[in-house]
Write an enzyme that holds these catalytic residues in place. Structure first.
Site, PDB file in Angstrom:
ATOM      1  N   ASP A 120      49.105  44.675  48.254  1.00 36.98           N
ATOM      2  CA  ASP A 120      49.477  45.460  47.077  1.00 36.98           C
ATOM      3  C   ASP A 120      50.573  46.477  47.389  1.00 36.98           C
ATOM      4  OD1 ASP A 120      47.489  44.036  45.797  1.00 36.98           O
ATOM      5  OD2 ASP A 120      45.985  45.604  46.036  1.00 36.98           O
ATOM      6  N   SER A 121      50.384  47.262  48.439  1.00 37.06           N
ATOM      7  CA  SER A 121      51.382  48.283  48.752  1.00 37.06           C
ATOM      8  C   SER A 121      52.704  47.646  49.185  1.00 37.06           C
ATOM      9  CB  SER A 121      50.873  49.246  49.829  1.00 37.06           C
ATOM     10  OG  SER A 121      50.736  48.610  51.080  1.00 37.06           O
ATOM     11  N   GLU A 171      35.585  30.900  28.934  1.00 33.25           N
ATOM     12  CA  GLU A 171      36.325  31.404  30.090  1.00 33.25           C
ATOM     13  C   GLU A 171      35.666  31.082  31.419  1.00 33.25           C
ATOM     14  OE1 GLU A 171      33.712  34.907  28.663  1.00 33.25           O
ATOM     15  OE2 GLU A 171      34.711  33.132  27.833  1.00 33.25           O
ATOM     16  N   CYS A 212      31.066  35.029  21.693  1.00 36.98           N
ATOM     17  CA  CYS A 212      29.673  35.449  21.833  1.00 36.98           C
ATOM     18  C   CYS A 212      29.381  36.665  20.951  1.00 36.98           C
ATOM     19  CB  CYS A 212      29.332  35.702  23.301  1.00 36.98           C
ATOM     20  SG  CYS A 212      27.544  35.721  23.632  1.00 36.98           S
ATOM     21  N   HIS A 264      30.841  30.777  26.065  1.00 32.91           N
ATOM     22  CA  HIS A 264      31.886  31.425  26.858  1.00 32.91           C
ATOM     23  C   HIS A 264      32.847  30.371  27.414  1.00 32.91           C
ATOM     24  CE1 HIS A 264      30.309  35.563  27.018  1.00 32.91           C
ATOM     25  NE2 HIS A 264      29.125  34.972  26.875  1.00 32.91           N
ATOM     26  N   GLY A 271      48.891  46.152  53.614  1.00 35.50           N
ATOM     27  CA  GLY A 271      48.223  45.220  52.715  1.00 35.50           C
ATOM     28  C   GLY A 271      49.170  44.632  51.674  1.00 35.50           C
TER      29      GLY A 271
END
Length: 508
Positions: A224-225, A168, A78, A166, A222
């Site tokens: 991530d941790s 994606e 784009c 686009h 959680g």
């Protein structure tokens, strides 16, 4: 490690380009146009993103491409395609009518490496107000739509391509194929960047970087941790010291249950119950931002006090993930603050700890893939996101221990029913909100005047946007009935059918 460099000009779709590249098991990095690194020996290709700016405007984003154009495979998307065309001697003008939405692309050169295997016509997604109206002779048009003649081009003599659409986004039907052509065939990527290879590389780097030092990490229960803790533990063992703070605003039984799971995983974890302190400091506070700040401040102070008990610690571990990193150095700078969030990164400077973030290269779904590879219990990996301030922002108005008890009981009924019905894993995030509203009810022959609660369940990919989940009426009825019958203090249940935007996922 082979990588694709994505240069961000501010498009809303830039992270989506990265996700599509990562889905090919190829590592990529996003960097803003005004601060990107020169390609190194690992860089095998470059992608220029779209932008909300017009390439014709004075002061629009421009970059020096001499370090990679003509030297590495290059794809302009784009705005990126328009910039390549303009700087190559072509012309870009405002389109007679802006083109947003679906369009049908005719493949003009099916033998071109970027177009190989694409059907013609194929649906693509357009989102632009300018259009390329003229290109030099060496720009060969390889794709067109009814309204855009230069919808895709290849610069002869270079491995440089530009596309006006686009690939994606979901609505570009064969976008994944086009990106595969560029990443795998044109750039020659092997597609070997996997959770297993990430773990191997990361653990080796952590061992070398940290050595025999101690690391302190705040666990939240959680995803991530948890994954960050297991990666660090794999690298440094008992030199990782985890702290899990109970702020009194967790879900029912969560502190003891998650603490037991962590210890069962062999983690060196210390649980700290600071519930009464949080309740005392929140007494009389109704403003949501004040509540968040009090909860954040108290967490930092409790964590700091516990961390000081660990002698000779030099590092602070965090579960930072890639969207956080991108946001901190985005084209436009950090987004406007909608809600403040507390973070371990806000610890006092006098702690003098160095930061280690083993997940800072990963998106959320990749974190879960790494967690599965590490053998982490699926019940931990599959947990819904939960706000840092916990139930404190799901109790509208003043937070008290009694309100927490009521909300925990209602929330448990909702979550248990989602699990039992098979809906839990189909939902991105779910919970109950206790409202500062009382209404009349009848239970038996008695009049009641009790609180109302709202059920919230949303579906999302990354939490940036979300839509409400169309839960079956029978399930909603069952949850409502159980809450009203079993939770003393609630006599009315409603279901939140607001999307984000304009609403947010949490009510406060």
């Amino acid at each position: 490690m082979e990588k694709i460099l994505i240069i961000d000009f501010g498009s809303q779709y830039t992270q989506l380009i990265a996700r599509r590249v990562r889905e090919l098991n190829v590592y990529c990095e996003i960097h803003p146009f005004n601060h990107f690194p020169l390609p190194d020996s690992d860089t095998v290709g470059v992608i220029l993103s779209g932008s909300p700016s017009s390439v014709r405007d004075e002061g629009s984003p421009r970059i020096d491409m001499s370090s990679f154009k003509g030297r590495l495979p290059l794809l302009g998307v784009c705005y990126g395609a328009q910039l390549l065309a303009l700087e190559g001697g072509g012309s870009v003008e405002g389109a007679p009518s802006r083109e947003y939405g679906r369009a049908m692309l005719s493949v003009v050169e099916p033998s071109d490496p970027l177009m190989q295997g694409l059907p013609s016509p194929t649906q693509v997604w357009m989102s632009h107000g300018d259009t390329i109206t003229g290109v030099p002779a060496e720009f060969r048009v390889i794709g067109s739509t009814d309204h855009v003649r230069v919808a895709a081009y290849h610069i002869e003599g270079e491995m440089t391509w530009g596309i006006q659409f686009h690939p994606e986004v979901f609505h570009s039907t064969d976008g994944p194929k086009l990106l595969r052509n560029f990443v795998m065939d044109i750039c020659g990527c092997s597609g070997t960047w996997s959770p297993a290879s990430f773990i191997e590389t990361t653990v080796a780097e952590l061992k070398e970087r940290i050595g025999d030092d101690k690391v302190i990490l705040g666990l939240s229960g959680g995803v991530d941790s948890t994954v960050a803790a297991v990666l660090l533990h794999k690298a440094i063992g008992s030199n990782l010291h985890c702290i899990f703070v109970n702020n009194g605003l967790l879900r029912a039984g969560e502190f003891d249950d998650v603490l037991a799971q962590y210890r069962g995983m062999g983690l060196n974890v210390r649980g700290v119950d600071a519930s009464e302190r949080f309740y005392a400091d929140l007494k009389g506070v109704t403003d949501p931002e004040r509540k968040r700040k009090i909860i954040g401040r108290d967490f930092v102070e409790v964590f700091n006090a516990e961390a000081k008990k660990i002698e000779d610690a030099n590092w602070l571990g965090q579960g930072t993930i890639y969207p956080d990193v991108i946001e901190s150095c985005s084209v436009k700078g950090p987004s406007a603050t909608i809600k403040s969030h507390h973070n371990v990164g806000g610890l006092p400077k006098e702690m003098n700890l160095k930061i280690v973030e083993p997940l800072r290269l990963l998106f959320k779904d990749e974190v879960r893939r790494v967690g599965r590879e590490l053998g982490i219990d699926p019940s931990l990996l599959g947990r819904h996101p939960f706000p840092g301030p916990g139930l404190g922002i799901r109790i509208l108005g003043e937070v008290t221990a009694e309100k927490v008890r009521i909300l925990q009981a209602a929330d448990k009924i909702f979550i248990d029913n989602l699990r039992e019905s098979g809906w839990y894993d189909k939902v991105w995030q779910a919970g109950v909100v206790l409202l500062p509203v009382q209404s009349v009810g009848v239970m038996g022959d008695e009049r009641t005047y009790e609180s109302c609660c709202a059920l919230r369940a949303v579906i999302s990919t990354d939490g940036m946007t979300a839509d409400w989940v169309h839960l079956p009426y029978e399930l909603l009825a069952k949850v409502s009935n159980e809450i009203i019958n079993k939770v003393r203090g609630i006599n009315r249940v409603v279901y939140d059918i607001s999307s984000k935007p304009p609403a947010t996922i949490e009510w406060e």
